[in-house]
Design an enzyme around this catalytic site. Sequence first.
Site, PDB file in Angstrom:
ATOM      1  N   ARG A 101      31.624  51.416  21.409  1.00  0.00           N
ATOM      2  CA  ARG A 101      32.221  52.613  22.007  1.00  0.00           C
ATOM      3  C   ARG A 101      31.643  52.926  23.380  1.00  0.00           C
ATOM      4  O   ARG A 101      32.378  53.248  24.314  1.00  0.00           O
ATOM      5  CB  ARG A 101      32.039  53.809  21.052  1.00  0.00           C
ATOM      6  CG  ARG A 101      32.572  55.148  21.569  1.00  0.00           C
ATOM      7  CD  ARG A 101      33.921  55.053  22.279  1.00  0.00           C
ATOM      8  NE  ARG A 101      34.942  54.371  21.493  1.00  0.00           N
ATOM      9  CZ  ARG A 101      36.028  53.821  22.006  1.00  0.00           C
ATOM     10  NH1 ARG A 101      36.239  53.837  23.320  1.00  0.00           N
ATOM     11  NH2 ARG A 101      36.910  53.244  21.237  1.00  0.00           N
ATOM     12  N   LYS A 138      33.525  64.657  44.214  1.00  0.00           N
ATOM     13  CA  LYS A 138      34.159  65.275  43.034  1.00  0.00           C
ATOM     14  C   LYS A 138      34.209  64.259  41.897  1.00  0.00           C
ATOM     15  O   LYS A 138      35.257  63.808  41.454  1.00  0.00           O
ATOM     16  CB  LYS A 138      35.550  65.775  43.399  1.00  0.00           C
ATOM     17  CG  LYS A 138      35.505  66.912  44.425  1.00  0.00           C
ATOM     18  CD  LYS A 138      36.899  67.368  44.824  1.00  0.00           C
ATOM     19  CE  LYS A 138      36.819  68.493  45.862  1.00  0.00           C
ATOM     20  NZ  LYS A 138      38.155  68.920  46.332  1.00  0.00           N
ATOM     21  N   LYS A 170      30.632  72.123  56.054  1.00  0.00           N
ATOM     22  CA  LYS A 170      31.846  72.689  55.468  1.00  0.00           C
ATOM     23  C   LYS A 170      31.932  74.172  55.805  1.00  0.00           C
ATOM     24  O   LYS A 170      31.057  74.723  56.481  1.00  0.00           O
ATOM     25  CB  LYS A 170      31.841  72.428  53.959  1.00  0.00           C
ATOM     26  CG  LYS A 170      31.843  70.922  53.641  1.00  0.00           C
ATOM     27  CD  LYS A 170      31.693  70.654  52.162  1.00  0.00           C
ATOM     28  CE  LYS A 170      32.982  70.917  51.411  1.00  0.00           C
ATOM     29  NZ  LYS A 170      34.040  69.952  51.764  1.00  0.00           N
ATOM     30  N   GLU A 200      34.146  70.188  58.928  1.00  0.00           N
ATOM     31  CA  GLU A 200      35.400  70.489  58.231  1.00  0.00           C
ATOM     32  C   GLU A 200      36.151  71.585  58.996  1.00  0.00           C
ATOM     33  O   GLU A 200      35.594  72.643  59.273  1.00  0.00           O
ATOM     34  CB  GLU A 200      35.097  70.961  56.811  1.00  0.00           C
ATOM     35  CG  GLU A 200      36.315  71.364  56.005  1.00  0.00           C
ATOM     36  CD  GLU A 200      35.919  71.949  54.661  1.00  0.00           C
ATOM     37  OE1 GLU A 200      35.899  71.198  53.669  1.00  0.00           O
ATOM     38  OE2 GLU A 200      35.617  73.173  54.609  1.00  0.00           O
ATOM     39  N   ASP A 221      41.246  69.684  57.032  1.00  0.00           N
ATOM     40  CA  ASP A 221      41.275  70.080  55.630  1.00  0.00           C
ATOM     41  C   ASP A 221      42.477  70.968  55.311  1.00  0.00           C
ATOM     42  O   ASP A 221      42.632  72.051  55.882  1.00  0.00           O
ATOM     43  CB  ASP A 221      39.975  70.817  55.276  1.00  0.00           C
ATOM     44  CG  ASP A 221      39.861  71.101  53.790  1.00  0.00           C
ATOM     45  OD1 ASP A 221      40.124  70.185  52.997  1.00  0.00           O
ATOM     46  OD2 ASP A 221      39.508  72.243  53.430  1.00  0.00           O
TER      47      ASP A 221
END
Length: 286
Positions: A101, A138, A170, A200, A221
């Site tokens: 598994r 992410k 960012k 960004e 963005d």
Amino acid sequence: MTDPMIQAKMDAAIRAALEEDMPFGDVSTTAVMPEPRPGRVQLIAKQDGVIAGLGVFARVFALIDPAVTVDALVSDGDEVKSGQHLATVQGDVRVLLEGERVALNYLQRMSGVATYTHRIVAALAAAGASTRLVCTRKTTPGLRLFEREAVRMGGGHLHRYGLSDAVMLKDNHIDAAGGIKPAVAAARATAPFTAKVEVECESLDMVREAVEAGADIIMLDNMDHAAMAEAIDLIDGRATTEASGNVTAENVTAYADLGVDIVSCGALTHSAGILDLSLKHLEVLA
């Protein structure tokens, strides 16, 4: 060959996964196979897709018993078909059952990411784009090493690994610094001289400020197509351009005519499913 330090990190993750799956041994396997017996089992594809992670698959068994062998009939990055025999695993039947598994979990996940990546790379190529497709941070917690490697095997490219190896300013960094210019200036003052600074931007005004501040990479963005085209004209080669924001296999070709250098896509890792694979036809050999 995998870098030894990376292999050590992968091994630690695999050992943790094995411990999670059988903290006190495998009671089912012990019941039916109390003593070692040689055996073999086949790895079979149950869906069409791109295979990725065969080395990780083999490593799961090797960490339980180094005597287990995996005879792969395909290579990472190959396209496979449903029903195809991909590999044969041979060794102590108990190990084949204990590692099944966890080995499949890694291989299915990595192959799913590679399959989705390949789909987007193929769509960009079919549209005539030379844009480089890259992953993002992410990722699934604990699986970043594996998922990034799967992106590469699917034909994609790698963005920064994490917060420690690149400067990306960012929106919240910009807010904290009081604007793009002071944020870039602070980054230049503290980051190694070899590091590029990425900013960004969500508007054309921000793009103008980033160009004036001397950003090396400008991320566009969540801009619409028209605004992104205008931003690329405004940048005019003075920075590497990166498009980002809800990029999927369904909409990625909208970027093909822009001439953007990079498209970053979180969906490669946060939205890719698995590739269905199975270990079947186990044989006890003696």
